[in-house]
Motif scaffolding. Structure first.
Motif, short mmCIF file in Angstrom:
data_model
loop_
_atom_site.label_atom_id
_atom_site.label_comp_id
_atom_site.label_asym_id
_atom_site.label_seq_id
_atom_site.Cartn_x
_atom_site.Cartn_y
_atom_site.Cartn_z
N VAL A 196 0.69 -1.00 0.16
CA VAL A 196 0.20 0.06 -0.04
C VAL A 196 0.58 1.42 0.24
CG1 VAL A 196 -1.97 -1.00 1.09
CG2 VAL A 196 -0.57 -0.03 2.63
N ALA A 197 1.85 0.97 0.34
CA ALA A 197 3.15 2.40 0.33
C ALA A 197 4.33 2.21 0.43
CB ALA A 197 3.04 2.71 1.88
N LEU A 198 5.30 3.00 -0.94
CA LEU A 198 6.02 3.34 -1.54
C LEU A 198 7.32 3.90 -0.48
CD1 LEU A 198 8.30 1.48 -3.17
CD2 LEU A 198 7.81 3.45 -5.19
N ALA A 199 8.22 3.97 0.03
CA ALA A 199 8.80 5.18 0.09
C ALA A 199 10.70 4.74 0.36
CB ALA A 199 8.87 5.53 1.58
N ASN A 200 11.39 5.96 0.50
CA ASN A 200 12.58 6.23 0.86
C ASN A 200 12.37 5.86 1.25
OD1 ASN A 200 15.19 7.41 0.64
ND2 ASN A 200 15.44 6.22 -1.32
N VAL A 466 8.58 3.26 7.57
CA VAL A 466 6.72 2.92 6.16
C VAL A 466 5.37 2.43 6.96
CG1 VAL A 466 8.01 0.87 5.37
CG2 VAL A 466 7.72 2.31 4.20
N ALA A 467 5.88 1.95 7.75
CA ALA A 467 5.09 1.53 8.52
C ALA A 467 4.04 2.47 8.50
CB ALA A 467 5.54 0.42 9.97
N VAL A 468 4.57 3.46 9.17
CA VAL A 468 3.51 4.46 9.43
C VAL A 468 3.06 5.56 8.35
CG1 VAL A 468 3.66 6.74 10.21
CG2 VAL A 468 5.24 5.10 11.17
N VAL A 469 3.25 5.29 7.22
CA VAL A 469 2.74 6.49 5.79
C VAL A 469 0.78 5.19 5.88
CG1 VAL A 469 2.45 6.04 3.64
CG2 VAL A 469 4.83 5.94 4.94
N PRO A 470 0.66 4.27 6.11
CA PRO A 470 -0.67 3.95 5.45
C PRO A 470 -0.84 3.94 6.71
CG PRO A 470 0.57 1.61 6.17
CD PRO A 470 1.23 2.98 6.15
N ALA A 471 -0.62 4.39 8.01
CA ALA A 471 -1.18 4.34 9.38
C ALA A 471 -1.26 6.14 9.57
CB ALA A 471 -0.59 3.88 10.45
N LEU A 472 -0.67 6.70 8.41
CA LEU A 472 -0.49 8.10 8.34
C LEU A 472 -2.13 8.31 8.03
CD1 LEU A 472 0.60 10.44 9.75
CD2 LEU A 472 1.67 10.53 7.50
N VAL A 473 -1.63 8.05 6.25
CA VAL A 473 -3.45 7.80 5.36
C VAL A 473 -4.50 8.15 5.94
CG1 VAL A 473 -3.81 7.33 3.42
CG2 VAL A 473 -1.68 7.54 3.44
N GLU A 474 -4.67 6.74 6.77
CA GLU A 474 -5.89 6.73 7.19
C GLU A 474 -6.15 7.77 8.31
OE1 GLU A 474 -5.70 2.29 9.01
OE2 GLU A 474 -4.86 1.98 7.01
N GLU A 475 -5.46 7.74 9.05
CA GLU A 475 -5.52 9.42 10.13
C GLU A 475 -5.76 10.51 9.52
OE1 GLU A 475 -5.54 9.87 13.62
OE2 GLU A 475 -5.43 8.33 13.86
N ILE A 476 -5.09 10.76 8.06
CA ILE A 476 -5.55 11.90 7.37
C ILE A 476 -7.15 11.56 6.99
CG2 ILE A 476 -5.10 13.41 5.45
CD1 ILE A 476 -2.16 12.00 5.81
N GLN A 477 -7.60 10.70 6.79
CA GLN A 477 -9.10 10.13 5.81
C GLN A 477 -9.47 10.69 6.94
OE1 GLN A 477 -8.23 6.36 4.42
NE2 GLN A 477 -7.78 7.54 2.48
N LYS A 478 -9.16 10.20 8.72
CA LYS A 478 -10.50 10.22 9.20
C LYS A 478 -10.10 11.99 10.10
CE LYS A 478 -9.08 6.41 11.71
NZ LYS A 478 -8.13 6.71 13.42
N ASN A 479 -9.10 12.97 9.85
CA ASN A 479 -9.22 14.08 10.74
C ASN A 479 -8.51 14.99 9.37
OD1 ASN A 479 -10.05 13.51 12.59
ND2 ASN A 479 -8.27 13.03 13.24
N PRO A 480 -9.04 14.66 7.76
CA PRO A 480 -8.32 15.83 6.76
C PRO A 480 -8.06 17.39 6.97
CG PRO A 480 -10.83 15.44 6.59
CD PRO A 480 -10.86 14.73 7.67
#
Ligand code: GLC
Length: 483
Positions: A196-200, A466-480
Motif C-alpha cells: 500500500v505504500a512505497l517510500a525511500n 514505512v509502516a507509519v505511512v498507511p497509518a498516517l493516511v488513515e489518520e488523514i482520512q479520518k481527520n483531514p
C-alpha cells in the motif's frame, strides 16, 4: 604522528587536498539551497540538479497513529521484513527478520530474479510470524515497501525506478513500477498481502523519527530524516508553494515530504572538492557521473577511497616496497581488488592509539592479509582521518541547509531542531556525529534564534517509518483538517 621525510610532504599534501575550510562550508550551503530550488522547479530529471522527489506523503506523524502493518526494506546488502505494531503513543513493537541479498541478484539481467527472492523472504517471515496472512478469507495485510533508490514517485503506492545506486545494477528494472514488481511476485506465491505504500529509507526515517519523538518531552521537532550508511540521502517537509514542479497536488495538502536524493548534489562538480582518487572511485561504479556527493561521504566509498590512494602511493614506491619484494612482485590480493576495504575497518584504524599502531597492524593483517610497517600504518591512519573528516564535514552541508530552509515553517514555535539519522556511518563511525555538528555550527543555520540542533539516531527508522505511512493516511482520512 611523525613520518620520515620521504613520506611527510606527500601525506601532508594529501591531507590538504582533503581538507574542508569553514569558508567552503558556508559557500557550499548557499549552493545547496540553490540546487534544492532548481530541483523543485525542473519538471524533468537530469544529471544537472538534485532530484528533489515529491513523495505524496502530505503530513508528518503526531505519534498517535495506530495499527499493525508489514514493512519490507531493501536498500543495501540486506533485505529486512518486519511487522510493526504502532501503539498510538509514540511507541511500537517490532518483529523483524534480516536476509542477506546474494551478490548475483544485485547485478542481474532480470528484475524478477530479485523481486521473486524478496517475495519468498516475505513468505518465510509470514510463515514464522503471521500465519494469518496465508488465509484468503481474511483482509490482506498491508505492507509498506521501503525501497532506497531514486524512484520517480507518482503516488503513495506508485513509482518507477530512475536508476540504481550503491552497487546494484539490474538494467531491466529501470523505468518499471516498483510496487507492481513486488506485488506481482507476492501474487504468484498466493500471499495475502497488499503493498500500500512505497517510500525511500530517508522518508521512513523522518516519519519514524517524528512518530517516536514526543515534542512535549524532548522539546524538539524532527525536521530531517537522513541516512549515512552504505549511501547517504535525506528527506524533509516542504510547503507546496515551493514545489512548482508538482502539477497535481493531492487536494487539501499544504505541503509534501521531499526525498532530496542529495547523493546527487553537484554532480557536475561546480564546487565539490575533487581529487584524482575521487575520479578513480567514480570510474569503478555502475552509476558513473551520478551521486558524486554520496561518493565522498558514505560507507560504500570511504574504504575504497583509501584503497585507491594506497595503491597510488605504492606505485610511487612510497609504501609496501618491502612487502612487494618479499612477495616476489605482487601485492596482497585483497588490497589489489576494488571494494575489498570495508569502511568498518577504517572506523578501527581511525582511533587506534596503541604503541606503533599495533592494533591497526592486527586489523590490516586480519581483514586484508596485509603486513605493514610502523610508517605505513601511520600513513594509513592519517589518510583515514583525512578521508572521514572530509566526509563528516560535507555531511553537515545538507543538514544545516535544510534547517535553514525550514526555519520559517517553525517560526511560531520555540522548540529545538532534531535530525533523525540512521545508518552505520553516523551510528558507529567514531567522532562522525560530533564532527557533523561542529560543521553545522559553522554554517549556523538557526542564527538569530535560541534553538539548538540535535542528532538523534533513529534505529530501524526506515522500516518503522514505512509502516507509519498507511497509518498516517488513515489518520488523514479520518481527520483531514489535521493536514
Ligand atoms: C542512495 C539512494 C537513496 C538512499 C540512500 C541511502 O543514495 O539513491 O535513495 O536513500 O542511498 O540509503
Amino acid at each position: 604522528m611523525y613520518l620520515p621525510h620521504h613520506l611527510e610532504p606527500t601525506i601532508k599534501q594529501l591531507e590538504e587536498d582533503f581538507a574542508i575550510s569553514d569558508e567552503f562550508l558556508i559557500k557550499a550551503s548557499d549552493f545547496f539551497l540553490q540546487s534544492m530550488d532548481e530541483g523543485l522547479k525542473a519538471p524533468e530529471q537530469s544529471r544537472e540538479h538534485m532530484p528533489m522527489i515529491p513523495t505524496y506523503v502530505t503530513a508528518i506523524p503526531t505519534g498517535k497513529e495506530k495499527g499493525l502493518y508489514l514493512a519490507a526494506d531493501l536498500g543495501g546488502t540486506n533485505f529486512r521484513v518486519c511487522s510493526v505494531d504502532l501503539k498510538g503513543d509514540h511507541t511500537h513493537e517490532l518483529i523483524q527478520n534480516k536476509y542477506r541479498i546474494p551478490q548475483e541478484l544485485m547485478k542481474a539481467s532480470s528484475a524478477d530474479k530479485l523481486f521473486s527472492y524478496l517475495a519468498q523472504k516475505i513468505e518465510s517471515f509470514l510463515d514464522e510470524h503471521h500465519t494469518e496472512a496465508k488465509e484468503k478469507s481474511t483482509q490482506p495485510l498491508k505492507l509498506g515497501f521501503t525501497f532506497s533508490f531514486p524512484v520517480n514517485q507518482t503516488n503513495l503506492d506508485e513509482g518507477t525506478l530512475i536508476r540504481w545506486t550503491k552497487g546494484f545494477d539490474i538494467p531491466d528494472a529501470v523505468d518499471r513500477d516498483i510496487v507492481d514488481l513486488l506485488q506481482a511476485n507476492l501474487t504468484v506465491l498466493e500471499i495475502n498481502v497488499k503493498v500500500v505504500a512505497l517510500a525511500n529509507d530517508t522518508v521512513g526515517t523522518l516519519l519514524s523519527g517524528a512518530y517516536q519523538n514526543n515534542p512535549a518531552e524532548t522539546n524538539a521537532n524532527t525536521i530531517v530524516g537522513a541516512i549515512f550508511g552504505t549511501g547517504t540521502n535525506g528527506a524533509y517537509f516542504e510547503t507546496l508553494e515551493n514545489i512548482p514542479k508538482l502539477k497535481n497536488p493531492p487536494p487539501g495538502a499544504k505541503g509534501m515530504v521531499i526525498n532530496t536524493e542529495w547523493g546527487s548534489f553537484d554532480n557536475t562538480l561546480k564546487i565539490l572538492p575533487r581529487t584524482k582518487y575521487d575520479e578513480i572511485v567514480d570510474s569503478e561504479t555502475a552509476n558513473k557521473g551520478y551521486h558524486l556527493f554520496e561518493k565522498r561521504i558514505s560507507g560504500m566509498f570511504l574504504g575504497e577511497i583509501l584503497r585507491v590512494i594506497l595503491i597510488d602511493l605504492f606505485k610511487q614506491d612510497l609504501i609496501f616496497t618491502d612487502l612487494y619484494k618479499a612477495r616476489g612482485g605482487s601485492l596482497p590480493h585483497r588490497l589489489a581488488q576494488p571494494w575489498q576495504l570495508d569502511s568498518e575497518v577504517l572506523s578501527y584504524l581511525q582511533i587506534d592509539d596503541s604503541t606503533d599502531l599495533k592494533m591497526s597492524e592486527l586489523i590490516l593483517q586480519n581483514t586484508l592479509r596485509l603486513p605493514t610497517t610502523r610508517d605505513e600504518r601511520v600513513v594509513i591512519q592519517r589518510l583515514t582521518q583525512a578521508i572521514s573528516n572530509r566526509a563528516a564535514k560535507l555531511s553537515a552541508i545538507p543538514l544545516a541547509t535544510i534547517a535553514k530552509r525550514v526555519k520559517d515553517q517553525y517560526k511560531d514555535d520555540d522548540k529545538d531542531f532534531e535530525f533523525g539519522c540512521d545508518g552505520s556511518v553516523v551510528e558507529f563511525y567514531p567522532g562522525f556525529r560530533q564532527a557533523i555538528l561542529d560543521s553545522v555550527n559553522v554554517i549556523d543555520p538557526l542564527k538569530g534564534t535560541n534553538k539548538k540542533i540535535h542528532i538523534r539516531i533513529s534505529k530501524d527508522g526506515s522500516s518503522v517509518g514505512v509502516a507509519v505511512v498507511p497509518a498516517l493516511v488513515e489518520e488523514i482520512q479520518k481527520n483531514p483538517h489535521n493536514l
